[in-house]
Every structure is written in C-alpha cells, then in structure tokens.
Design a protein around this motif. Structure first.
Motif, mmCIF file in Angstrom:
data_model
loop_
_atom_site.group_PDB
_atom_site.id
_atom_site.type_symbol
_atom_site.label_atom_id
_atom_site.label_comp_id
_atom_site.label_asym_id
_atom_site.label_seq_id
_atom_site.Cartn_x
_atom_site.Cartn_y
_atom_site.Cartn_z
ATOM 1 N N ALA A 1 -28.942 130.687 -0.494
ATOM 2 C CA ALA A 1 -30.058 131.603 -0.338
ATOM 3 C C ALA A 1 -30.852 131.404 0.951
ATOM 4 N N SER A 2 -30.603 130.302 1.647
ATOM 5 C CA SER A 2 -31.347 130.125 2.894
ATOM 6 C C SER A 2 -30.514 129.252 3.810
ATOM 7 N N THR A 3 -30.927 129.109 5.022
ATOM 8 C CA THR A 3 -30.199 128.205 5.918
ATOM 9 C C THR A 3 -31.066 126.998 6.200
ATOM 10 N N GLU A 4 -32.091 126.827 5.364
ATOM 11 C CA GLU A 4 -33.013 125.714 5.601
ATOM 12 C C GLU A 4 -32.633 124.519 4.735
ATOM 13 N N GLY A 5 -33.269 123.419 5.002
ATOM 14 C CA GLY A 5 -33.072 122.230 4.180
ATOM 15 C C GLY A 5 -31.707 121.608 4.392
ATOM 16 N N ILE A 6 -31.506 120.499 3.658
ATOM 17 C CA ILE A 6 -30.233 119.778 3.759
ATOM 18 C C ILE A 6 -29.072 120.684 3.357
ATOM 19 N N GLY A 7 -29.295 121.464 2.316
ATOM 20 C CA GLY A 7 -28.255 122.381 1.847
ATOM 21 C C GLY A 7 -27.877 123.385 2.935
ATOM 22 N N GLY A 8 -28.886 123.887 3.645
ATOM 23 C CA GLY A 8 -28.626 124.820 4.737
ATOM 24 C C GLY A 8 -27.737 124.178 5.785
ATOM 25 N N LEU A 9 -28.081 122.928 6.102
ATOM 26 C CA LEU A 9 -27.313 122.183 7.101
ATOM 27 C C LEU A 9 -25.874 121.956 6.629
ATOM 28 N N ILE A 10 -25.753 121.632 5.336
ATOM 29 C CA ILE A 10 -24.421 121.430 4.774
ATOM 30 C C ILE A 10 -23.609 122.712 4.893
ATOM 31 N N GLY A 11 -24.253 123.827 4.592
ATOM 32 C CA GLY A 11 -23.580 125.118 4.712
ATOM 33 C C GLY A 11 -23.111 125.356 6.138
ATOM 34 N N LEU A 12 -24.002 125.051 7.061
ATOM 35 C CA LEU A 12 -23.713 125.273 8.489
ATOM 36 C C LEU A 12 -22.479 124.483 8.923
ATOM 37 N N TYR A 13 -22.498 123.160 8.640
ATOM 38 C CA TYR A 13 -21.386 122.313 9.071
ATOM 39 C C TYR A 13 -20.127 122.620 8.274
ATOM 40 N N GLY A 14 -20.319 122.988 7.015
ATOM 41 C CA GLY A 14 -19.166 123.336 6.187
ATOM 42 C C GLY A 14 -18.443 124.543 6.738
ATOM 43 N N ASN A 15 -19.214 125.552 7.145
ATOM 44 C CA ASN A 15 -18.598 126.773 7.643
ATOM 45 C C ASN A 15 -17.864 126.561 8.962
ATOM 46 N N SER A 16 -18.316 125.563 9.734
ATOM 47 C CA SER A 16 -17.631 125.329 11.012
ATOM 48 C C SER A 16 -16.674 124.138 10.900
ATOM 49 N N PHE A 17 -16.336 123.752 9.653
ATOM 50 C CA PHE A 17 -15.335 122.703 9.404
ATOM 51 C C PHE A 17 -15.640 121.399 10.108
ATOM 52 N N ARG A 18 -16.932 121.053 10.207
ATOM 53 C CA ARG A 18 -17.257 119.735 10.774
ATOM 54 C C ARG A 18 -17.413 118.765 9.613
ATOM 55 N N THR A 19 -16.260 118.319 9.197
ATOM 56 C CA THR A 19 -16.161 117.556 7.952
ATOM 57 C C THR A 19 -16.991 116.276 7.984
ATOM 58 N N SER A 20 -17.001 115.568 9.102
ATOM 59 C CA SER A 20 -17.724 114.290 9.165
ATOM 60 C C SER A 20 -19.211 114.488 8.900
ATOM 61 N N GLU A 21 -19.799 115.476 9.578
ATOM 62 C CA GLU A 21 -21.223 115.751 9.362
ATOM 63 C C GLU A 21 -21.477 116.175 7.915
ATOM 64 N N LEU A 22 -20.546 117.005 7.406
ATOM 65 C CA LEU A 22 -20.683 117.478 6.025
ATOM 66 C C LEU A 22 -20.777 116.308 5.049
ATOM 67 N N ILE A 23 -19.835 115.381 5.207
ATOM 68 C CA ILE A 23 -19.805 114.242 4.283
ATOM 69 C C ILE A 23 -21.036 113.357 4.471
ATOM 70 N N ALA A 24 -21.453 113.180 5.737
ATOM 71 C CA ALA A 24 -22.653 112.377 5.996
ATOM 72 C C ALA A 24 -23.864 112.980 5.296
ATOM 73 N N LEU A 25 -23.957 114.311 5.313
ATOM 74 C CA LEU A 25 -25.103 114.973 4.691
ATOM 75 C C LEU A 25 -25.045 114.853 3.163
ATOM 76 N N ILE A 26 -23.841 114.959 2.631
ATOM 77 C CA ILE A 26 -23.702 114.802 1.175
ATOM 78 C C ILE A 26 -24.158 113.407 0.761
ATOM 79 N N ALA A 27 -23.814 112.428 1.628
ATOM 80 C CA ALA A 27 -24.244 111.056 1.346
ATOM 81 C C ALA A 27 -25.771 110.967 1.328
ATOM 82 N N VAL A 28 -26.408 111.720 2.235
ATOM 83 C CA VAL A 28 -27.875 111.711 2.269
ATOM 84 C C VAL A 28 -28.430 112.215 0.929
ATOM 85 N N VAL A 29 -27.825 113.292 0.413
ATOM 86 C CA VAL A 29 -28.290 113.835 -0.876
ATOM 87 C C VAL A 29 -28.075 112.818 -2.003
ATOM 88 N N SER A 30 -26.928 112.147 -1.973
ATOM 89 C CA SER A 30 -26.651 111.137 -3.005
ATOM 90 C C SER A 30 -27.702 110.036 -2.977
#
Ligand SMILES: Nc1ncnc2c1ncn2[C@@H]1O[C@H](COP(=O)(O)OP(=O)(O)O)[C@@H](O)[C@H]1O
Ligand SMILES: [Mg+2]
Lengths: 264, 254
Positions: free
Chosen positions: B199-228
């Motif tokens: 629903a938005s491009t803000e917050g950690i989720g927004g960032l995850i969406g951003l990196y996910g869409n551009s297949f930057r897997t390392s950043e994606l996983i790093a961000l998921i770790a932040v949420v954990s």
C-alpha cells in the motif's frame, strides 16, 4: 457455649435440566467454642457443602446456620477456610500468600501485617521459605502456607476441608500432629472434614459420621482420649475401638451404596 | 551445563548452514540473484546502515507498528477480559471472533486502503487487526481458565468481586495473555511489512518491495533480518515487562 449451630440445614443445587439436586438434607450439629469436631463420610455426601455453608460461601436453601447465635450472612473475618487443593496463588511468594486474607480484610494496618506474617510463618515452621513460590515447596509445606494464611486473620473458627488428603501418609501424620500442637496454642473452634478414620479419631473431641443419604448424620461419637495427644495414642485400646466402630459404620454405608444389600 | 550444550549444538547448525549457503554459489549450484551469500548480505547490511538509507524507513515502520500495536493492547485486553468474564458476551461474540481470527486478514488490505488511505493509516489498521485478535482471544481464555479454587479462597476471606478480579483473575490470566501478546507481535510485524509493500513505498516494507522488485537479493535479505531483529526485540521487551509486572513469578511451573 455453643459456637456453631446448624439447624436442619438443607442445600440444593440447581441442575442443568432445571431440577434441583439435594446435596445436604436436614443437617443438625452444635459445636462448642474451642471444640475440635471432625466429619467423616463417603465422598459426595455433602461434607464440603456443609463447610461452605458455615463459611458463608453457600446460603442454605432451608434451615439455618448460626454463629454465636447470629445467622451467617456471608464470609466473615471470624471464620477461615483451609482447602484440600491448598488454593495458594502460584504467582505469590509464601509470605505474600499468607498476607492474602489480611489484605482482603483491611483489619490490620499495613505496617503490622509483616510482623503478623512472620509470626505465623514461624508457627507453621516455614522460616527460610518466605520468598519461595508454592511450586518450589512440597505438598506438606504448601498446606502449612494454607494453614498460616487462615490463622493469620485470627479467626475464631477454622474450617478445614480434607486439608491433608493430597499428602502422603507420613507427611499426613506429621501435619495432623502439628495441627494439634497449633490448636492447643490457639484454641480455635475447628470443623475438620476428612476421609481418614485415623485422622478423624486422632484429632477430634467429637466425630460426626455421615451416611450416604445427603448429609444425614449417622452417629456423633465423643472421643475421650486425653490431651495433649501424640502419635502413640493410635495404639491405645480406646483409639483402636473407635477406629473399628467407625470403620463398621462406614462399611455398612459403602455396602449399601455398592449393592443395596445392607439389609440382608 | 545443559544450556551451554544446547547453545553450542544450535550454534554449530547455524554455522554449517551459513557455510553451505556461502559455498552454494561458487560451487555453481545457484545464481547469486537467487539466494545471495551471507558475506554479501552482511556487506549490504553495513552499506544500508552506513548510508543511513535504512533509518528513516525504520522510524516510519516503528511508528506505524507501535501505534497499531498499542491500540491493539488498549482495545484487546479489556475486550478479552469482558469476553472471558461474562458468558453472555462470549456466547454473543465468540463465533464472530473466531471467524475473524481465522480470516486471512491480509486479504482485506485493499479495503483498508480505501478506508484509511495509503500510508500510515492502512498500515496502522493492519497491524491493529493482526495483533488484536490473538490478544483478545488469549486474554479471554486466560480469564476462563483461572482455577476456581483461587476464586473461592478470595471469597472465603470476604473478598469482593473487585478483589476477585484484581487479586486472582487478572494476575492469574497473565501467562495466556502474554502468549497472545507474543503472537500479536508476530502477526503485527507481518501485517506492517505486507502493508508497506502493498500500500505504500514507505517504511522497511517499502524498501523491501523496492529491492525485491529490482532483484537485489542481498539487500532484501538484510532488510528481512532487520524486521526479524525488531520482532525479537519486541518479544523480549514484553517478556521483561511481564517479569517486572510479576516479580519472581515462575511461569513454567503452572
Ligand atoms: N456447586 C455445585 N453445583 C452442583 N452440585 C454440586 C455443587 N457442589 C457440590 N455439588 C454436589 O453436591 C454433592 C455434595 O458435594 P460435596 O459437599 O462436595 O461432597 P463431599 O465434600 O462430601 O465429597 C455432590 O454430589 C456434588 O456433586
Ligand atoms: Mg469435599
């Protein structure tokens, strides 16, 4: 002087099907001040219900319950109950469990509570366990807490509902000896329900034997054994005679319940 | 001794997992874009932290989560108490509540966006929905499962209904309540991330969406770790709060 006076007390419980279940029928008993009365009888015959009536937790559907001549209208600080299940609050320490009644009755100023609690902790022999939680204690020690909690509000009447039933045989004997020691000091009126004939005889001034018909008194037996009593008394002829007599009464009951052959 | 053994064996498993993960790509088993490598994830994590790119979204996420979660506590605990105490209300609301609880609450995201707008509103609502139900239900269960003999004890000392409530029902239902709160943390965080992605491009989720869409897997996983880590910190905080509320209470024993 008559302390507890139960006159034709009747208790019925409403049943899911709309009917009434008769738990106690026309129960009569007078207990003198300072007397130790034990109640034995088959399970389900209304013993706990009778204690609840005296405590004021249950209102009789018929007859009356008088304390010092006045009708019981609810729980009061002149009575305290000790439970078979101990009923300790598991998140509280020993100390804080013993405080429960004092807290609820607001009779004693905050500052005096601690002194009282430590007095009763000493009386039941729990020094050093003040900060323990119930799960860290053995069954016998837990019931010591239950007894201290009841004594702490300084009641005139102690109501004990199979307090030692959950304990092993040896702990049970020790606890009943301890209870007598405390009772000699404190001189409370005690109404004590038990399943154990030995216990009933050992403790009592009088034994009320109930029969299976809800709360009917089969016989009231005076105990003439001298006091103070110690555990050796269980070998005396009078003790053995009483035990056999009560055993006989209860066995007839058991047979009547089991097969209805008592008359044959 | 046992405890150390446990940590040691668990740690070993994690280590082996990391080594296998690190080795998978050089061995030609997978492409880097598929699963990345621990070393790359670590590097991405450091870069995100150093550049400060992660902080503003983190603050936004935290705000959304906290508002939604605190609302869930404020509403959920009293509602749970009422449902647990009064048979009438529990008969009235239990079926509805169970239906809502088992509903895939993330599926109503599109509606929430319509109701609360893109951004903060929708995310707060999702966090609230996710967290409130387990809190309500477990609080009610806790109230109902309090041992009746404790209640009898308080009554026998002349305690009032209010005494029964504050001396027995409330403290006695803390363990199930805490279970509900822990479940609520997990469901709330999940709701937060999905809402931000959707629903938005803000917050950690927004960032995850951003990196996910551009297949930057390392950043994606790093961000998921932040949420954990966030989830872990919250659960731990709750546990500390519980310990503080009931000093010395031994949860495991009853
Ligand atoms: N609150 C209650 N509602 C319905 N029936 C009850 C209730 N309390 C006790 N009874 C019933 O009344 C009878 C007497 O119970 P109780 O006094 O507990 O017996 P005892 O203590 O002698 O074993 C039992 O048959 C029991 O099932
Ligand atoms: Mg009973």
């Amino acid at each position: 002087m008559v302390h507890i006076d139960l006159r034709q007390v009747m208790v019925t419980f409403p049943q899911p099907d709309g009917g009434e279940f008769l738990a106690v029928n026309s129960f009569d008993l007078k207990v003198e001040k300072g007397e130790f009365v034990t109640i034995v009888g088959p399970s389900g015959c209304g013993k706990s219900t009778i204690l609840s009536v005296v405590d004021g937790l249950i209102r009789p559907s018929g007859g009356e319950a008088l304390i010092n001549g006045k009708p019981v209208t609810g729980p009061g600080s002149d009575r305290a109950l000790v439970f078979q299940e101990f009923a300790l609050l598991p998140w509280r320490t020993v100390e804080s469990n013993i405080m429960l009644g004092l807290e609820l009755q607001h009779k004693v100023p905050r500052g005096k509570i601690e002194a009282l609690v430590s007095h009763y902790i000493k009386m039941v022999g729990l020094q050093g366990f003040e900060r323990h939680h119930p799960h860290q204690l053995s069954g016998g020690m837990r019931q010591r807490v239950g007894i201290a909690r009841a004594l702490a509000v300084n009641p005139e009447i102690l109501l004990m509902d199979e307090p030692f039933a959950a304990l092993d045989a040896q702990t049970r004997e020790i606890m009943s000896a301890e209870l007598l020691r405390i009772w000699e000091q404190e001189k409370k009126t005690v109404l004590f329900v038990t399943h154990s004939i030995d216990e009933a005889v050992y403790l009592a001034d009088r034994i009320v034997v109930l029969s299976g018909c809800p709360g009917c008194v089969r016989e009231i037996i005076p105990v003439s054994l001298s006091r103070p009593r110690n555990l050796e008394i269980k070998d005396e002829a009078e003790f053995v005679r009483l035990r056999r007599h009560i055993w006989g009464l209860l066995e007839q009951e058991a047979q009547r319940q089991a097969g209805g052959r008592a008359g044959s | 001794m046992k405890k150390w053994e446990r940590a040691w064996i668990g740690g070993l498993a994690v280590l082996i997992f990391l080594i296998l993960w690190e080795a998978a790509m050089p061995l030609g088993l997978v492409k880097v874009a598929d699963i990345s490598r621990p070393s790359l994830v670590a590097k991405a994590f450091v870069e995100l932290a150093v550049s400060g790119e992660v902080f503003q979204p983190l603050v936004i996420s935290l705000k959304e989560f906290l508002v939604g979660f605190v609302l869930a506590l404020i509403v959920g605990i009293p509602v749970g108490i009422v449902l647990g105490r009064y048979r009438f209300f529990s008969m009235l609301f239990d079926p509805l509540l169970m239906a809502l609880y088992t509903m895939p609450y993330l599926a109503i995201m599109p509606l929430l966006v319509v109701w609360f707008g893109v951004g903060l509103g929708a995310t707060v609502a999702v966090v609230f929905l996710g967290a409130a139900f387990p809190i309500v239900i477990n609080t009610a269960v806790g109230m109902r499962e309090v041992d009746p003999v404790w209640v009898r004890a308080v009554r026998s000392f002349g305690g009032s209904e209010w005494d029964v409530f504050r001396k027995v029902l409330l403290p006695g239902s803390v363990p199930p309540m805490m279970t509900g709160i822990r479940l609520g943390v997990g469901r709330g965080l999940l709701g937060m991330v999905v809402s931000e992605m959707y629903a938005s491009t803000e917050g950690i989720g927004g960032l995850i969406g951003l990196y996910g869409n551009s297949f930057r897997t390392s950043e994606l996983i790093a961000l998921i770790a932040v949420v954990s880590v966030l989830g872990f910190v919250f659960v731990d905080l709750m546990r500390r709060l519980e310990g503080w509320v009931n000093k010395g209470r031994a949860e495991a024993q009853w």
